[in-house]
Scaffold this motif. Sequence first.
Motif, PDB file in Angstrom:
ATOM      1  N   GLY A   1      18.205 -48.929 -27.706  1.00  0.00           N
ATOM      2  CA  GLY A   1      18.186 -49.460 -26.350  1.00  0.00           C
ATOM      3  C   GLY A   1      19.160 -50.601 -26.126  1.00  0.00           C
ATOM      4  O   GLY A   1      19.255 -51.141 -25.024  1.00  0.00           O
TER       5      GLY A   1
ATOM      6  N   LYS B   1      24.242 -49.256 -27.286  1.00  0.00           N
ATOM      7  CA  LYS B   1      25.292 -48.913 -28.250  1.00  0.00           C
ATOM      8  C   LYS B   1      26.069 -47.673 -27.837  1.00  0.00           C
ATOM      9  O   LYS B   1      27.286 -47.653 -27.904  1.00  0.00           O
ATOM     10  CB  LYS B   1      24.644 -48.580 -29.594  1.00  0.00           C
ATOM     11  CG  LYS B   1      24.781 -49.614 -30.650  1.00  0.00           C
ATOM     12  CD  LYS B   1      24.136 -49.118 -31.948  1.00  0.00           C
ATOM     13  CE  LYS B   1      22.785 -48.550 -31.748  1.00  0.00           C
ATOM     14  NZ  LYS B   1      22.400 -47.327 -32.336  1.00  0.00           N
TER      15      LYS B   1
ATOM     16  N   THR C   1      25.577 -40.308 -34.905  1.00  0.00           N
ATOM     17  CA  THR C   1      24.736 -39.421 -35.714  1.00  0.00           C
ATOM     18  C   THR C   1      23.568 -38.901 -34.876  1.00  0.00           C
ATOM     19  O   THR C   1      23.165 -37.755 -35.024  1.00  0.00           O
ATOM     20  CB  THR C   1      24.231 -40.122 -36.988  1.00  0.00           C
ATOM     21  OG1 THR C   1      23.829 -41.444 -36.670  1.00  0.00           O
ATOM     22  CG2 THR C   1      25.309 -40.167 -38.052  1.00  0.00           C
TER      23      THR C   1
ATOM     24  N   ARG D   1      21.101 -34.268 -32.285  1.00  0.00           N
ATOM     25  CA  ARG D   1      20.584 -33.641 -31.059  1.00  0.00           C
ATOM     26  C   ARG D   1      21.344 -32.361 -30.730  1.00  0.00           C
ATOM     27  O   ARG D   1      20.779 -31.401 -30.215  1.00  0.00           O
ATOM     28  CB  ARG D   1      20.616 -34.630 -29.887  1.00  0.00           C
ATOM     29  CG  ARG D   1      19.453 -35.640 -29.944  1.00  0.00           C
ATOM     30  CD  ARG D   1      19.414 -36.532 -28.706  1.00  0.00           C
ATOM     31  NE  ARG D   1      20.519 -37.473 -28.691  1.00  0.00           N
ATOM     32  CZ  ARG D   1      20.507 -38.656 -29.314  1.00  0.00           C
ATOM     33  NH1 ARG D   1      19.460 -39.058 -29.978  1.00  0.00           N
ATOM     34  NH2 ARG D   1      21.565 -39.444 -29.247  1.00  0.00           N
TER      35      ARG D   1
ATOM     36  N   ILE E   1      11.395 -34.995 -37.114  1.00  0.00           N
ATOM     37  CA  ILE E   1      11.712 -36.360 -37.567  1.00  0.00           C
ATOM     38  C   ILE E   1      12.233 -37.185 -36.392  1.00  0.00           C
ATOM     39  O   ILE E   1      11.806 -38.329 -36.178  1.00  0.00           O
ATOM     40  CB  ILE E   1      12.767 -36.321 -38.699  1.00  0.00           C
ATOM     41  CG1 ILE E   1      12.264 -35.472 -39.870  1.00  0.00           C
ATOM     42  CG2 ILE E   1      13.139 -37.716 -39.135  1.00  0.00           C
ATOM     43  CD1 ILE E   1      13.276 -35.240 -40.978  1.00  0.00           C
TER      44      ILE E   1
ATOM     45  N   GLY F   1      10.659 -40.538 -34.344  1.00  0.00           N
ATOM     46  CA  GLY F   1      11.396 -41.801 -34.401  1.00  0.00           C
ATOM     47  C   GLY F   1      11.602 -42.302 -35.815  1.00  0.00           C
ATOM     48  O   GLY F   1      11.870 -43.471 -36.054  1.00  0.00           O
TER      49      GLY F   1
ATOM     50  N   LEU G   1      13.550 -41.936 -39.751  1.00  0.00           N
ATOM     51  CA  LEU G   1      14.916 -41.663 -40.187  1.00  0.00           C
ATOM     52  C   LEU G   1      14.975 -40.307 -40.884  1.00  0.00           C
ATOM     53  O   LEU G   1      14.104 -39.954 -41.665  1.00  0.00           O
ATOM     54  CB  LEU G   1      15.415 -42.737 -41.157  1.00  0.00           C
ATOM     55  CG  LEU G   1      15.688 -44.133 -40.594  1.00  0.00           C
ATOM     56  CD1 LEU G   1      16.395 -44.991 -41.650  1.00  0.00           C
ATOM     57  CD2 LEU G   1      16.517 -44.092 -39.318  1.00  0.00           C
TER      58      LEU G   1
ATOM     59  N   THR H   1      21.755 -36.789 -43.812  1.00  0.00           N
ATOM     60  CA  THR H   1      22.595 -37.599 -42.921  1.00  0.00           C
ATOM     61  C   THR H   1      23.955 -37.880 -43.560  1.00  0.00           C
ATOM     62  O   THR H   1      25.004 -37.725 -42.919  1.00  0.00           O
ATOM     63  CB  THR H   1      21.875 -38.929 -42.621  1.00  0.00           C
ATOM     64  OG1 THR H   1      20.561 -38.647 -42.155  1.00  0.00           O
ATOM     65  CG2 THR H   1      22.633 -39.712 -41.569  1.00  0.00           C
TER      66      THR H   1
ATOM     67  N   GLY I   1      25.226 -45.486 -34.995  1.00  0.00           N
ATOM     68  CA  GLY I   1      23.988 -44.968 -35.578  1.00  0.00           C
ATOM     69  C   GLY I   1      24.092 -44.664 -37.060  1.00  0.00           C
ATOM     70  O   GLY I   1      23.152 -44.144 -37.657  1.00  0.00           O
TER      71      GLY I   1
ATOM     72  N   ARG J   1      15.072 -44.305 -19.549  1.00  0.00           N
ATOM     73  CA  ARG J   1      15.982 -43.235 -19.933  1.00  0.00           C
ATOM     74  C   ARG J   1      15.259 -41.893 -20.095  1.00  0.00           C
ATOM     75  O   ARG J   1      15.773 -40.846 -19.712  1.00  0.00           O
ATOM     76  CB  ARG J   1      16.659 -43.624 -21.254  1.00  0.00           C
ATOM     77  CG  ARG J   1      17.705 -42.680 -21.734  1.00  0.00           C
ATOM     78  CD  ARG J   1      18.475 -43.257 -22.900  1.00  0.00           C
ATOM     79  NE  ARG J   1      17.685 -43.289 -24.116  1.00  0.00           N
ATOM     80  CZ  ARG J   1      18.136 -43.720 -25.284  1.00  0.00           C
ATOM     81  NH1 ARG J   1      19.362 -44.188 -25.376  1.00  0.00           N
ATOM     82  NH2 ARG J   1      17.369 -43.700 -26.353  1.00  0.00           N
TER      83      ARG J   1
ATOM     84  N   ARG K   1      10.673 -46.903 -33.706  1.00  0.00           N
ATOM     85  CA  ARG K   1      12.120 -46.976 -33.965  1.00  0.00           C
ATOM     86  C   ARG K   1      12.576 -48.425 -34.093  1.00  0.00           C
ATOM     87  O   ARG K   1      13.470 -48.747 -34.863  1.00  0.00           O
ATOM     88  CB  ARG K   1      12.893 -46.250 -32.861  1.00  0.00           C
ATOM     89  CG  ARG K   1      12.985 -44.742 -33.148  1.00  0.00           C
ATOM     90  CD  ARG K   1      13.154 -43.908 -31.895  1.00  0.00           C
ATOM     91  NE  ARG K   1      14.295 -44.289 -31.110  1.00  0.00           N
ATOM     92  CZ  ARG K   1      14.335 -44.216 -29.764  1.00  0.00           C
ATOM     93  NH1 ARG K   1      13.293 -43.786 -29.090  1.00  0.00           N
ATOM     94  NH2 ARG K   1      15.408 -44.574 -29.124  1.00  0.00           N
TER      95      ARG K   1
HETATM   96  P1  ADP Z   1      18.569 -44.916 -30.908  1.00  0.00           P
HETATM   97  O1  ADP Z   1      19.688 -45.835 -31.289  1.00  0.00           O
HETATM   98  O2  ADP Z   1      18.159 -45.050 -29.481  1.00  0.00           O
HETATM   99  O3  ADP Z   1      17.402 -44.969 -31.863  1.00  0.00           O
HETATM  100  P2  ADP Z   1      20.080 -42.569 -31.884  1.00  0.00           P
HETATM  101  O4  ADP Z   1      20.614 -41.521 -31.011  1.00  0.00           O
HETATM  102  O5  ADP Z   1      21.059 -43.444 -32.581  1.00  0.00           O
HETATM  103  O6  ADP Z   1      19.073 -43.415 -30.973  1.00  0.00           O
HETATM  104  O7  ADP Z   1      19.139 -41.926 -33.016  1.00  0.00           O
HETATM  105  C1  ADP Z   1      18.079 -41.058 -32.681  1.00  0.00           C
HETATM  106  C2  ADP Z   1      17.372 -40.574 -33.935  1.00  0.00           C
HETATM  107  O8  ADP Z   1      18.274 -39.827 -34.774  1.00  0.00           O
HETATM  108  C3  ADP Z   1      16.813 -41.658 -34.862  1.00  0.00           C
HETATM  109  O9  ADP Z   1      15.564 -42.142 -34.439  1.00  0.00           O
HETATM  110  C4  ADP Z   1      16.733 -40.891 -36.193  1.00  0.00           C
HETATM  111  O10 ADP Z   1      15.632 -40.022 -36.219  1.00  0.00           O
HETATM  112  C5  ADP Z   1      17.982 -40.018 -36.164  1.00  0.00           C
HETATM  113  N1  ADP Z   1      19.139 -40.697 -36.803  1.00  0.00           N
HETATM  114  C6  ADP Z   1      20.279 -41.083 -36.183  1.00  0.00           C
HETATM  115  N2  ADP Z   1      21.136 -41.662 -37.042  1.00  0.00           N
HETATM  116  C7  ADP Z   1      20.517 -41.647 -38.255  1.00  0.00           C
HETATM  117  C8  ADP Z   1      20.864 -42.112 -39.556  1.00  0.00           C
HETATM  118  N3  ADP Z   1      22.034 -42.736 -39.783  1.00  0.00           N
HETATM  119  N4  ADP Z   1      19.968 -41.934 -40.559  1.00  0.00           N
HETATM  120  C9  ADP Z   1      18.806 -41.325 -40.347  1.00  0.00           C
HETATM  121  N5  ADP Z   1      18.396 -40.875 -39.148  1.00  0.00           N
HETATM  122  C10 ADP Z   1      19.234 -41.027 -38.105  1.00  0.00           C
END
Ligand code: ADP
Length: 185
Positions: free
Chosen positions: A10, A13, A31, A36, A52, A56, A58, A64, A85, A127, A140
């Motif tokens: 939020g 970024k 990422t 998505r 996952i 919310g 990782l 990843t 991310g 959002r 998160r």
């Molecule tokens: P936000 O910054 O709003 O949490 P992101 O789009 O960056 O949203 O990330 C959404 C989700 O994608 C995270 O909650 C996680 O589940 C996954 N994710 C994104 N980047 C990573 C990462 N580097 N490692 C592990 N999980 C990730």
Amino acid sequence: MRLVLVGPPGAGKGTQAEVLSSKLGVPHISTGDLFRSHISQQTELGREVQDILDAGALVPDAITNEMVRERLAEADTDNGFLLDGFPRNVAQANVLGEILAAQDHALDAVIEFRVDEDVVVERLLARGRTDDKEEVIRHRQQVYRNETAPLLDYYADKVLTIDAVGEIDEISERALKALRELGEK
Ligand code: ADP
């Protein structure tokens, strides 16, 4: 320019990454967006990570890191990138360090977008993404505090802290100014 963006969910970024990516002429690699996109295309990886993301939590580092390793091998990143991310924990930061070292490259800076938690909960609820439910948002944020915020110490000598409260243009101007000042040093 090789940059990493860090900030709580939020913090804006993703929005800032889009602006900075076009101003700096380097690709924006999110990422979250990559995951998505796998989910919406129903790939095998997408099916693996859907629950996952909805919780919310990782995604496991092995998945990843591999996805990022492949993305950073693509030619459009030769002159730089903006990572949004990733890394999200110290283990991922070590892997990024290895990937860059193997290319004889290094990060130029880590931009931290700083914003109050109350402000971000409001923004995220507005959002309405599938992982933007209050409980998931809170989770998160906790993951951010526990796993991601330690990166600010890890990268201490590279961090540029930007106040992420304000108009979109105002915030990107703060980030660009900090990068210009870095270039003048
Ligand atoms: P936000 O910054 O709003 O949490 P992101 O789009 O960056 O949203 O990330 C959404 C989700 O994608 C995270 O909650 C996680 O589940 C996954 N994710 C994104 N980047 C990573 C990462 N580097 N490692 C592990 N999980 C990730």
